[in-house]
Design a protein around this motif. Sequence first.
Motif, PDB file in Angstrom:
ATOM      1  N   ILE A   1      24.239   7.839  36.183  1.00  0.00           N
ATOM      2  CA  ILE A   1      24.409   7.880  37.634  1.00  0.00           C
ATOM      3  C   ILE A   1      23.982   6.565  38.275  1.00  0.00           C
ATOM      4  CG2 ILE A   1      24.018  10.366  37.646  1.00  0.00           C
ATOM      5  CD1 ILE A   1      21.250   9.778  38.898  1.00  0.00           C
ATOM      6  N   LYS A   2      23.703   5.559  37.456  1.00  0.00           N
ATOM      7  CA  LYS A   2      23.233   4.290  37.999  1.00  0.00           C
ATOM      8  C   LYS A   2      24.379   3.535  38.650  1.00  0.00           C
ATOM      9  CE  LYS A   2      20.662   0.078  36.843  1.00  0.00           C
ATOM     10  NZ  LYS A   2      19.745   0.280  37.968  1.00  0.00           N
ATOM     11  N   GLY A   3      24.110   2.972  39.818  1.00  0.00           N
ATOM     12  CA  GLY A   3      25.121   2.199  40.531  1.00  0.00           C
ATOM     13  C   GLY A   3      24.488   1.419  41.663  1.00  0.00           C
ATOM     14  N   GLY A   4      25.312   0.737  42.445  1.00  0.00           N
ATOM     15  CA  GLY A   4      24.823  -0.018  43.587  1.00  0.00           C
ATOM     16  C   GLY A   4      25.198   0.655  44.886  1.00  0.00           C
TER      17      GLY A   4
ATOM     18  N   ALA B   1      17.822  14.183  52.096  1.00  0.00           N
ATOM     19  CA  ALA B   1      18.571  14.477  50.871  1.00  0.00           C
ATOM     20  C   ALA B   1      19.543  13.346  50.551  1.00  0.00           C
ATOM     21  CB  ALA B   1      19.318  15.794  51.023  1.00  0.00           C
ATOM     22  N   ALA B   2      20.255  12.868  51.579  1.00  0.00           N
ATOM     23  CA  ALA B   2      21.214  11.782  51.356  1.00  0.00           C
ATOM     24  C   ALA B   2      20.512  10.495  50.919  1.00  0.00           C
ATOM     25  CB  ALA B   2      22.021  11.541  52.633  1.00  0.00           C
ATOM     26  N   LEU B   3      19.404  10.186  51.559  1.00  0.00           N
ATOM     27  CA  LEU B   3      18.681   8.951  51.205  1.00  0.00           C
ATOM     28  C   LEU B   3      18.046   9.053  49.822  1.00  0.00           C
ATOM     29  CD1 LEU B   3      17.036   8.085  54.648  1.00  0.00           C
ATOM     30  CD2 LEU B   3      19.104   7.116  53.609  1.00  0.00           C
ATOM     31  N   PHE B   4      17.524  10.233  49.472  1.00  0.00           N
ATOM     32  CA  PHE B   4      17.000  10.427  48.115  1.00  0.00           C
ATOM     33  C   PHE B   4      18.116  10.234  47.091  1.00  0.00           C
ATOM     34  CE2 PHE B   4      13.239  12.911  49.782  1.00  0.00           C
ATOM     35  CZ  PHE B   4      12.285  12.068  49.233  1.00  0.00           C
ATOM     36  N   LEU B   5      19.298  10.783  47.396  1.00  0.00           N
ATOM     37  CA  LEU B   5      20.426  10.648  46.481  1.00  0.00           C
ATOM     38  C   LEU B   5      20.788   9.179  46.283  1.00  0.00           C
ATOM     39  CD1 LEU B   5      22.533  12.121  44.788  1.00  0.00           C
ATOM     40  CD2 LEU B   5      23.980  12.263  46.832  1.00  0.00           C
TER      41      LEU B   5
ATOM     42  N   LEU C   1      20.397   4.007  43.069  1.00  0.00           N
ATOM     43  CA  LEU C   1      19.976   2.599  43.036  1.00  0.00           C
ATOM     44  C   LEU C   1      18.806   2.343  42.086  1.00  0.00           C
ATOM     45  CD1 LEU C   1      20.155   1.726  46.850  1.00  0.00           C
ATOM     46  CD2 LEU C   1      21.843   1.205  45.080  1.00  0.00           C
ATOM     47  N   PHE C   2      17.810   3.244  42.148  1.00  0.00           N
ATOM     48  CA  PHE C   2      16.544   2.935  41.465  1.00  0.00           C
ATOM     49  C   PHE C   2      16.078   3.996  40.469  1.00  0.00           C
ATOM     50  CE2 PHE C   2      16.259   1.589  46.005  1.00  0.00           C
ATOM     51  CZ  PHE C   2      16.517   0.247  45.807  1.00  0.00           C
ATOM     52  N   GLY C   3      16.405   5.247  40.718  1.00  0.00           N
ATOM     53  CA  GLY C   3      15.763   6.312  39.943  1.00  0.00           C
ATOM     54  C   GLY C   3      16.627   6.982  38.915  1.00  0.00           C
ATOM     55  N   SER C   4      17.712   6.341  38.525  1.00  0.00           N
ATOM     56  CA  SER C   4      18.637   7.007  37.609  1.00  0.00           C
ATOM     57  C   SER C   4      17.971   7.359  36.282  1.00  0.00           C
ATOM     58  CB  SER C   4      19.861   6.118  37.360  1.00  0.00           C
ATOM     59  OG  SER C   4      19.465   4.875  36.811  1.00  0.00           O
ATOM     60  N   SER C   5      17.110   6.490  35.771  1.00  0.00           N
ATOM     61  CA  SER C   5      16.482   6.751  34.466  1.00  0.00           C
ATOM     62  C   SER C   5      15.583   7.977  34.509  1.00  0.00           C
ATOM     63  CB  SER C   5      15.675   5.525  34.012  1.00  0.00           C
ATOM     64  OG  SER C   5      14.664   5.223  34.975  1.00  0.00           O
ATOM     65  N   ILE C   6      14.970   8.233  35.658  1.00  0.00           N
ATOM     66  CA  ILE C   6      14.099   9.413  35.794  1.00  0.00           C
ATOM     67  C   ILE C   6      14.933  10.676  35.990  1.00  0.00           C
ATOM     68  CG2 ILE C   6      12.297  10.491  37.194  1.00  0.00           C
ATOM     69  CD1 ILE C   6      11.312   7.682  37.895  1.00  0.00           C
TER      70      ILE C   6
END
Length: 545
Positions: free
Chosen positions: A238-241, A338-342, A347-352
């Motif tokens: 889910i990692k992206g910019g 919810a939108a900002l967390f998504l 951007l940053f938390g895909s690995s978690i």
Amino acid sequence: MLRSSLSAFADRISIPARRRSGPLTFTPNRIKVEILAGLTVALALVPEAVAFAFVAGVEPLVGLYAAFIVGLITACFGGRPGMISGATGALAVVMVALVAQHGVEYLFATVVLMGLMQIAAGVFKLGKFIRLVPHPVMLGFVNGLAIVIFLAQMTQFQTAPAPAGESHGPFNMLHGTWMSGATLYMMLGLVALTMFLIWATPKVTKIIPAPLAGIGIVSILVIALNIPVPNVGDMSSIKGGLPPFHMPQVPLNMETFEIIFPYALILAAIGLIESLLTLNLVGEIKEERGGASQECVAQGVANTVTGFFGGMGGCAMIGQSMINIKSGARTRLSGIAAALFLLAFILFGSSIIEQIPLAALVGVMFMVVIGTFAWQSLTIMRRIPLTDALVIVIVTLVTVWHDLAVAVVVGVIISALTYAWNNARRIDADIEETDDQKIYKIEGPLFFGSAEGFSELFTPNTDPDNVIVDFSRSRVVDQSALQAIENLAAKYESVGKTLQLRHLTHDCHRLLNKAGQLIVDSDDDPDYGLAVNYNVKTGAFGGGH
């Protein structure tokens, strides 16, 4: 019936009984509840957005960008605080054919046109027509959607989807390759554990939303013990910019318009129907009204923007909305969070996030299914009219088998025809007769369904020379009713008798004027309607009391 079902539903998901008469105050505790609710929703949004992207035949980020953009804009400007919008399966199943035949760029153009249509629907206040959806249709809607949400989770218990090219209708997801052995048992066990934690957490503490507690505890358990079960990362990265601005790369000509217009129209209709029904459902729970036109505009703006930023579009999500409400959210802050967390996950938390076991998210959605299904509708079937019970069942089945828009239209048509039939049998008359005149006091509405029954009430051949038809307890509704009155007057004319029409309402007066059959000043009878005579010699209506 719907209100009692929703009240019971509200009790099941622990919505406080006390309602606030004014806007909520943003105390530190309220802000904490809203942000934690938003986090819970965002965690559940990730696998759904990815799954619906796969259904539509597009990349996972196309679904995630749609969930972020649509969720953020509708949270800020939508008609009901607390509602959650994003990429949905109801829209994805329509998009897949367009993407397969013409490519993803045509999808982006379609989403833009879809959004413009929804804005127009809001500007012209077409959302108010959601009031025409009867309560049995609403019950069928929530039941059908609960079943669809349940079936959508079945893919998480598979190691491979159904073979390409095979079609099994709405149950296609049940024909994949299923897990077996220890992996399946561990998945089921973790799902059950998550559901238990969601049920038990409110009994211990209300500081943390129950779904978030379930996801967190099960995730920690799986990671700590290295339990080999599928997680979010197994679906796709889910990692992206940040979503980039992207003008749909399609020819700007009539051929393109002819391709995308039918899809845009269907998607706009499905999106608005699902959004407005969810709006009403959340409104019943929160005891709020209105907001339909505002929701239409917000959904339209969200989809228009999404189409220009590489998203697949979306609409309100009843499952995520119920998670949000269940977690205690009542304001726009939760949807924005919810939108900002998504976005932060992308951007940053895909690995978690990719380490979260799918079993935990399935457990959350199963609890949503239990809470969404109107169980009381099963117990009231024998106490409501048979047609209402059939509408509930039919709308539920069509929602599962086809789609929500068709289900609602079918339900409304059946309900409307039933209403028309019942009212058609209500036409009757109280008769008062003297030596020189006869008065027919009409009971019930006169419209296309009752016009024939109205004509059968009269006996022109045996009636006295003066006949009065009193409409004080009736209403003349449509052109069929006007034609029935004309035909009746003609029958009395043919036998040389006088017919008088009394107490016609003002709306009937306008109908007769519009039809060119009556020209009378509307102030002739301002208090109770017009008394109108039919002149058998001239064959025309005239004013009089």
